[in-house]
Structure formats: structure tokens, C-alpha cells
Design an enzyme around this catalytic site. Structure first.
Site, PDB file in Angstrom:
ATOM      1  N   GLU A  81       0.813  -1.223   0.000  1.00 49.20           N
ATOM      2  CA  GLU A  81       0.000   0.000   0.000  1.00 49.20           C
ATOM      3  C   GLU A  81       0.853   1.282   0.000  1.00 49.20           C
ATOM      4  O   GLU A  81       1.196   1.813   1.052  1.00 49.20           O
ATOM      5  CB  GLU A  81      -0.923   0.017   1.238  1.00 49.20           C
ATOM      6  N   LYS A 125      -2.559  -1.879  -3.141  1.00 47.73           N
ATOM      7  CA  LYS A 125      -3.576  -0.982  -2.566  1.00 47.73           C
ATOM      8  C   LYS A 125      -3.054   0.430  -2.754  1.00 47.73           C
ATOM      9  O   LYS A 125      -2.039   0.816  -2.165  1.00 47.73           O
ATOM     10  CB  LYS A 125      -3.794  -1.303  -1.085  1.00 47.73           C
TER      11      LYS A 125
HETATM   12  P1  13P Z   1      -8.968   4.855   4.449  1.00 46.26           P
HETATM   13  O1  13P Z   1      -9.895   4.272   3.404  1.00 46.26           O
HETATM   14  O2  13P Z   1      -9.686   5.453   5.596  1.00 46.26           O
HETATM   15  O3  13P Z   1      -7.930   5.746   3.838  1.00 46.26           O
HETATM   16  O4  13P Z   1      -8.197   3.632   5.103  1.00 46.26           O
HETATM   17  C1  13P Z   1      -7.679   2.624   4.336  1.00 46.26           C
HETATM   18  C2  13P Z   1      -6.430   2.112   4.911  1.00 46.26           C
HETATM   19  O5  13P Z   1      -6.254   0.932   5.045  1.00 46.26           O
HETATM   20  C3  13P Z   1      -5.379   3.083   5.289  1.00 46.26           C
HETATM   21  O6  13P Z   1      -4.184   2.415   5.510  1.00 46.26           O
END
Ligand code: 13P
Length: 345
Positions: A177, A219
């Protein structure tokens, strides 16, 4: 590494019409969200809130996987059933955030790298025993005049590669991510440029480390203008830029791509995903992995009235359904249906 196990888990996670729900807020993030709403931040309030998110009836129709925090993966309902066994009973995959948050990147003021590789292999083995089939690791990048630097992008990418390798060696699907933050007043072009370059750096390192790309999930943040900017941008423009960037920079063989909501307004996150699915066929499964954009209405309702769990769960289900529709490009249909039926009343 068992590639078949990894691919099967990925396929369950990105099954059409479903996406992920992130409820892996750290103690600090949870404290911030709870305190704003006047909710005490204790182990028990966090358990109570996550209990309602995990036990929400029918959520499995829209959500294929939950991303949990270390505390949550060990918690149970008041009747003593573990959260993990509840999710497994609904056919929902159990995921776990395994990074330890960000630390300052030495010599680069304002930039961060993500911590948590120490002891990661042992933790992954333990989480696997508890029931986790996938994991998440997040790095953040702030857009500034001179940031993110090449050095910061490379350092985080090398860490992603080590994390993803360890996950796959243990048959756990890694979610990588890289989040380009919305902070600032930059425009779409700068957001595109940074997201594109960073994805290039990330995938170069993942490939160099021989990470099995079909057995992982990206992600990512969407290509969005900074939240302090003044120019309004259409959902279609965000969708076009995001998909173009992903098509250019993400290997076609990737298992799936999911989005974080990143502080966008709830409905904007849903509409942007929907707009992407209306651009024509995509090369990879593309869905949501939202935290706030799905939880917000439920959290607000629960904070106001903690005894009315049913209302909070209904709001959670509605937000999950909206995003499930968006993940197949049918969210506008729902809005139209609601409008038509109101018209008839
Ligand atoms: P948000 O959708 O609130 O940004 O959170 C997703 C997430 O996993 C952040 O690390």
C-alpha cells in the site's frame, strides 16, 4: 511459496462485486477518531466498536476480506467467540496490518519510511496460525516542492519488497500500500506524476526481489488533486487519470488492485470507483479497500448512541453495498432507483 494458494486467496479477495473493509486503525489513529466524537479510547471501546463491524449481518454479501489490527485479531465478542472465527464463519478472509507505522526518514525532513521488518517473519507465522490469509503494509508520501524524493521512494520500495517476499514465503498474500497523501494544494498533474513515478519504483523493486506479482494485491491512492486546492475536479477526470496511470505502471499480471479512500468524502470515493468501471474493460480486478469511506456513517451513529448497534450496522451495510455496486460500475443505478422510488411516493 505455494503459488496456487496465493492465487486462490487473491481470487477470493477480488471476487467481482466484493471488496475489502479496512478496520486496522492503530491505537493512535483510533484515539484521534474516537476523541473527536467524545468516545473514550480504551481496549473495551475499541473491542465494542470492532464487534459491531465484524458481526454486521449480511456484510459478507459485499465484503470479501477484513483487514484487522494486532489487538483486534486476538479479540472476541462478549459471548466469547473470537472475531476471527466469526469472519471465517461468514466466508470472509482475515487480513492483518503488519507494519509498525512510519518513522522519520533520516536526512530527509518531512519524509517517512515504514518500520516493522524486525521480527516480521515470526509475527507472520503467528498470524497465519491464528487464521490470517493476507497482510497489509503501508508507506506514505507527501507531495511537496521537492518531495517525495527518489531516495524516499526507493527506501520504501525496498522495504515493500522484503515484506512481500516474507509474506509469500509463508503463503500469505501481501497487500502493498503506497499512499500518496492528499495533503497540499497540488493539482492533478503533480499527483499523477508522483503516483506514476512511485509505482514505477515500487514495481522495479518488487520484480528485482522476484515477488510473485499474480499472488499480490496493490492498494493505492487514486490520482487526486490536493485537498487544499481550489479547483473542483469531476469524478470522470479522476477515474480517467487513475486508470491511465495504473495501466501504464502496474504489471498486467497483478492479482488485483484496490483503493484506499484516504480522506475523500465518502460518496466521492464511491463515485470515483464507479466512474472507473464505466471507462471500459480493465486489465485487472479493481475494487475498494476502504476504511473511513465505509465506516464513517456507522461510527458516527454508534458514537451518538452506543446501545443502538442495529442502526450502526445497517449504515455499515448500506455503505458496503454502495461500494460493491461501484466496484461493478452500477452505483449510479442505485442512486437512480432510489430517486425514482422517492418520486413515486
Ligand atoms: P482509508 O480508506 O480510511 O484511507 O483507510 C484505508 C487504509 O487501510 C489506510 O491504511
Amino acid at each position: 511459496m505455494n503459488q496456487e494458494i496465493l492465487i486462490k486467496t487473491v481470487q477470493r479477495l477480488v471476487e467481482p462485486g466484493k471488496g475489502l473493509l479496512a478496520i486496522d486503525e492503530s491505537f493512535k489513529t483510533c484515539a484521534g477518531r474516537f476523541e473527536k466524537l467524545g468516545v473514550p479510547n480504551t481496549e473495551e471501546t475499541r473491542r465494542e466498536y470492532r464487534d459491531l463491524l465484524i458481526t454486521a449481518p449480511e456484510i459478507e454479501k459485499y465484503v470479501s476480506g477484513y483487514i484487522l489490527f494486532d489487538e483486534t485479531i486476538r479479540q472476541s465478542t462478549l459471548t466469547g467467540e473470537s472475531f476471527v472465527s466469526i469472519l471465517q464463519g461468514k466466508g470472509i478472509e482475515v487480513g492483518i496490518k503488519v507494519d509498525a507505522g512510519t518513522v522519520d526518514f533520516t536526512g530527509h525532513p518531512g519524509e517517512k519510511v515504514t518500520d516493522g521488518l524486525d521480527g516480521l517473519e515470526d509475527r507472520l507465522k503467528e498470524y497465519k496460525k491464528i487464521g490470517a490469509t493476507f497482510a497489509k503494509w503501508r508507506a506514505v508520501y507527501t507531495i511537496g516542492e521537492h518531495t517525495p524524493s527518489e531516495e524516499c521512494m526507493k527506501a520504501n520500495a525496498e522495504i515493500f519488497a522484503k515484506y512481500a517476499t516474507l509474506c509469500q514465503e509463508n503463503d500469505i498474500v501481501p497487500i502493498v500500500e503506497p499512499e500518496v497523501l492528499m495533503d497540499g494544494d497540488h493539482g492533478m498533474e503533480r499527483s499523477y506524476e508522483v503516483t506514476a513515478r512511485n509505482l514505477e519504483v515500487v514495481f522495479d523493486e518488487l520484480k528485482r526481489a522476484l515477488v510473485f506479482i499474480p499472488g499480490m494485491i496493490l492498494k493505492t491512492s487514486m490520482v487526486l488533486p490536493g485537498k487544499d486546492g481550489e479547483v473542483a475536479v469531476y469524478n470522470k477526470e479522476i477515474a480517467q487519470n487513475t486508470v491511465k496511470c495504473l495501466k501504464e505502471k502496474v504489471p498486467e499480471v497483478i492479482g488485483g488492485i484496490v483503493f484506499l479512500s484516504g480522506g475523500q468524502k465518502d460518496e466521492e470515493a464511491t463515485k470515483n470507483l464507479n466512474a472507473m468501471h464505466n471507462l471500459g474493460p480493465l486489465s485487472w480486478p479493481l475494487t475498494f479497500s476502504y476504511g473511513r469511506a465505509i465506516q464513517n456513517p456507522a461510527l458516527l451513529a454508534w458514537a451518538k448512541n452506543p446501545n443502538d448497534v442495529i442502526t450502526a450496522q445497517k449504515l455499515l451495510l448500506q455503505a458496503a453495498e454502495n461500494n460493491s455496486l461501484a466496484s461493478i460500475g452500477k452505483y449510479e443505478d442505485l442512486i437512480n432507483r432510489v430517486r425514482t422510488s422517492r418520486h413515486r411516493e
